[in-house]
Design an enzyme around this catalytic site. Structure first.
Site, mmCIF file in Angstrom:
data_model
loop_
_atom_site.group_PDB
_atom_site.id
_atom_site.type_symbol
_atom_site.label_atom_id
_atom_site.label_comp_id
_atom_site.label_asym_id
_atom_site.label_seq_id
_atom_site.Cartn_x
_atom_site.Cartn_y
_atom_site.Cartn_z
ATOM 1 N N ASP A 30 -40.785 58.658 -19.619
ATOM 2 C CA ASP A 30 -39.910 57.930 -20.800
ATOM 3 C C ASP A 30 -38.835 58.697 -21.256
ATOM 4 O OD1 ASP A 30 -40.916 59.281 -22.467
ATOM 5 O OD2 ASP A 30 -42.051 57.876 -23.797
ATOM 6 N N ASP A 103 -45.171 69.130 -40.104
ATOM 7 C CA ASP A 103 -43.931 68.326 -40.915
ATOM 8 C C ASP A 103 -45.108 67.905 -41.588
ATOM 9 O OD1 ASP A 103 -41.877 68.466 -41.558
ATOM 10 O OD2 ASP A 103 -41.110 69.369 -39.770
ATOM 11 N N ASP A 205 -41.146 68.963 -45.667
ATOM 12 C CA ASP A 205 -39.605 68.205 -45.773
ATOM 13 C C ASP A 205 -38.539 68.505 -47.428
ATOM 14 O OD1 ASP A 205 -37.822 67.084 -43.943
ATOM 15 O OD2 ASP A 205 -37.272 65.368 -45.144
ATOM 16 N N GLU A 268 -39.172 73.804 -47.583
ATOM 17 C CA GLU A 268 -37.737 73.622 -46.489
ATOM 18 C C GLU A 268 -36.849 73.528 -48.195
ATOM 19 O OE1 GLU A 268 -34.404 71.376 -44.150
ATOM 20 O OE2 GLU A 268 -35.607 69.849 -45.224
ATOM 21 N N HIS A 329 -33.279 72.104 -36.707
ATOM 22 C CA HIS A 329 -32.881 70.904 -35.565
ATOM 23 C C HIS A 329 -31.489 70.383 -36.436
ATOM 24 C CE1 HIS A 329 -35.846 69.849 -38.453
ATOM 25 N NE2 HIS A 329 -35.034 68.330 -38.253
ATOM 26 N N ASP A 330 -31.571 70.722 -36.925
ATOM 27 C CA ASP A 330 -30.315 70.437 -38.534
ATOM 28 C C ASP A 330 -29.028 71.390 -38.624
ATOM 29 O OD1 ASP A 330 -32.138 68.138 -39.756
ATOM 30 O OD2 ASP A 330 -32.800 69.663 -40.501
HETATM 31 C C1 NOJ Z 1 -35.345 67.361 -43.467
HETATM 32 C C2 NOJ Z 1 -35.083 67.511 -42.310
HETATM 33 O O1 NOJ Z 1 -34.950 68.577 -41.665
HETATM 34 C C3 NOJ Z 1 -33.834 66.424 -40.724
HETATM 35 O O2 NOJ Z 1 -33.972 66.224 -39.873
HETATM 36 C C4 NOJ Z 1 -34.135 65.085 -42.068
HETATM 37 O O3 NOJ Z 1 -33.303 63.956 -41.742
HETATM 38 C C5 NOJ Z 1 -33.855 65.069 -43.563
HETATM 39 N N1 NOJ Z 1 -34.925 66.117 -44.258
HETATM 40 C C6 NOJ Z 1 -34.843 64.169 -44.346
HETATM 41 O O4 NOJ Z 1 -36.032 63.689 -43.816
HETATM 42 MG MG MG Z 2 -43.129 60.627 -23.435
#
Ligand code: NOJ
Ligand code: MG
Length: 536
Positions: A30, A103, A205, A268, A329-330
């Site tokens: 997908d 997470d 988070d 985090e 990822h941020d």
């Molecule tokens: C931190 C996360 O790493 C990020 O990807 C997310 O958008 C924000 N927190 C809100 O959950």
């Molecule tokens: Mg898949």
């Protein structure tokens, strides 16, 4: 800093690897990565020498923020698979002697979570106080000036009940009211659910957002705000984040973990060093690892990095375990921030510093941020603030496995595009190239794991000049000198008060390995080396 004598736990000795599950491996065609895909790729992770895998959210979610908006904390989103798939993954990870970290997103739910649906149904609903509701000011305006990280006001008007609710992120991500004991208990139940299954830990988070000022006072204006920054930066979040009471919550979460064997919690937290340290808790009863994001924010400059390492080391509470991160990822990828050649030096830095390293998937093959055309942008942060170049899509693109169609990631068109050069830059090609960054990562991890001086030894800075970053890692039995040239030009290390002699064990220029050095050494541009010192 005398930690070598103690017994160390898996999350101190080992390397953590972050997977963004949408982008690791698709198994059902997908175009989106899934749990079976991760199972299929465990060989790659294990042979890299990883101890623990952290997976970004895989739970039920409307995907307004790609899984960071959860509608059922104990359910798996069908995109990723089923609970059976999850159980299979956990078992497979454990069978390989690895650990799995999930997470946990306790600060906010999705607006489609049944808790919020109840909460917004009426002012006297028993769950009304589970979220942060507030009357409008007399003129109808928001209760205070707080801003959303993703742009605009952090308050959303609810027509039906005639009040505002607070959301630090999207309006689809209402913040829970952590001052409410029922909320606390509900989230502890979520933790127990996964811990009972055998999950080894959580990455929590936005830990520093969890409690807000009880009087909801206005945030002060940021005098240093610049027009190219996100609107959120206009204010200093003095009252909306990092409130003293957050530590009671973290401690409660820690107590849940301590009821189990060797489980752990990463927080985090984007805060300056001295504030970050408070998240270890008094008597280390807080987070095991408050994420250290220093290397994401400071300039790629030897003096700057060295001084930040020293400040961080110096600020650590007694017995607090350090950790280091180059990307997630941020954030823009390390290869895009410092370039291809320096990414190799960065790998050597990450894997020789004192403390647990976390590797972001794809960094082990030097993946770069992929340019995503405006009409393909998916990330709400990018969509809400167009023109500010804040989309996080570029660092979330599919893992580049091989030179086949879609890089071996999926049989179908991936949810985010691949870079033009994926047929050259991929895992398969690098497996066959002993000089690849992948080969370097693998050897660095192996050396780190084999040598107590590197995984639990002490750290001492060595004075160096110009672009050179130098330090020692050592136990009573073994000493390593690490020299990193953070520039593209050659440099020379000739310390005045430090007489050294040793053998190069790993070099970003592998041709030099096995060579002996003493008293002084020249380095090429972008060269880093690990020298095993002769014991005197
Ligand atoms: C931190 C996360 O790493 C990020 O990807 C997310 O958008 C924000 N927190 C809100 O959950
Ligand atoms: Mg898949």
């Amino acid at each position: 800093m005398k930690d070598t004598q103690q017994k160390h736990l898996w999350w101190q000795e080992g390397v953590i690897y972050q997977i963004y599950p949408r982008s690791y491996q698709d198994s059902d065609g997908d175009g989106v990565g899934d749990l079976q895909g991760i199972i299929h790729r465990l060989d790659h992770i294990q042979s890299l020498g990883i101890k623990a895998i952290w997976i970004s959210p895989i739970f039920s979610s409307p995907m307004a923020d790609f899984g960071y908006d959860i509608s059922d904390y104990c359910g798996i989103h069908p995109l990723f698979g089923t609970m059976d798939d999850f159980d299979e993954l956990l078992q497979a990870v454990h069978d390989r002697g690895m650990k799995l970290i999930l997470d946990l997103v306790p600060n906010h739910t999705s607006d489609e979570h049944p808790w919020f649906k109840e909460s917004r149904s009426s002012k006297d609903n028993p769950k009304r106080d589970w979220y942060i509701w507030k009357d409008a000011n007399e003129d109808g305006s928001e209760p205070n000036n707080w801003l959303s990280v993703f742009g605009g006001s952090a308050w959303e008007w609810d027509e039906h009940t005639g009040q505002y609710y607070y959301h630090a992120f999207l309006k689809e991500q209402p913040d829970l009211n952590w001052r409410n004991p029922e909320v606390q208990e509900a989230m502890m139940d979520v933790m127990r659910f996964w811990l009972d299954k055998g999950v080894d830990g959580f990455r929590v988070d936005v830990m520093w957002h969890m409690i807000k000022d009880d009087q909801l006072r206005d945030n002060p204006v940021n005098p240093n705000y610049k027009a190219h920054q996100a609107t959120y930066e206009k204010l200093i979040p003095a009252y909306s984040t990092d409130q003293p009471e957050v530590h009671d919550i973290v401690h409660k979460m820690r107590k849940v973990l301590d009821g189990y064997d060797e489980r752990m919690m990463i927080g985090e937290i984007y805060l300056p060093i001295h504030k970050l340290m408070t998240y270890y808790g008094t008597d280390k009863n807080g987070a095991h690892l408050p994420f250290n994001f220093l290397l994401l924010s400071i300039d790629w400059d030897a003096t700057e990095i060295s001084s930040n390492i020293n400040q961080y080391e110096g600020a650590l509470p007694d017995g607090g375990w350090p950790n280091w991160v180059l990307g997630n990822h941020d954030q823009p990828r390390i290869t895009s921030r410092v370039g291809k050649a320096q990414a190799r030096v960065a790998a050597m830095l990450l894997l020789t510093l004192r403390g647990t390293p976390t590797i972001y998937y794809g960094d082990e093959i030097g993946m770069r941020d992929v340019p995503i055309p405006p009409d393909e942008v998916q990330d709400p942060q990018g969509l809400n603030m167009p023109g500010l170049n804040l989309s996080r899509d570029p660092q979330r693109t599919p893992m580049q496995w091989d030179n086949s169609e879609n890089a071996g990631f999926s049989k179908s068109k991936p949810w985010l595009r691949l870079p033009e050069d994926y047929r050259r830059v991929n895992v398969k090609a690098q497996l066959e190239d002993e000089f690849s960054i992948y080969a370097l990562y693998k050897r660095l991890i192996k050396l780190r794991q084999d040598e107590p001086a590197l995984h639990v030894g002490d750290y001492r800075p060595v004075v160096a000049s110009g672009p050179l970053l130098a330090y020692l890692r050592y136990t009573p039995d073994e000493r390593f000198l690490i020299l990193l040239n953070l520039s593209h030009k050659p440099c020379h290390f000739a310390p005045e008060h430090f007489n050294f002699e040793g053998t190069i064990v790993i070099d970003t220029l592998p041709e030099r390995e096995g060579g002996t050095v003493s008293k002084h050494v020249s380095l090429s541009g972008d060269e880093g080396m690990i020298i095993r010192l002769k014991q005197s």
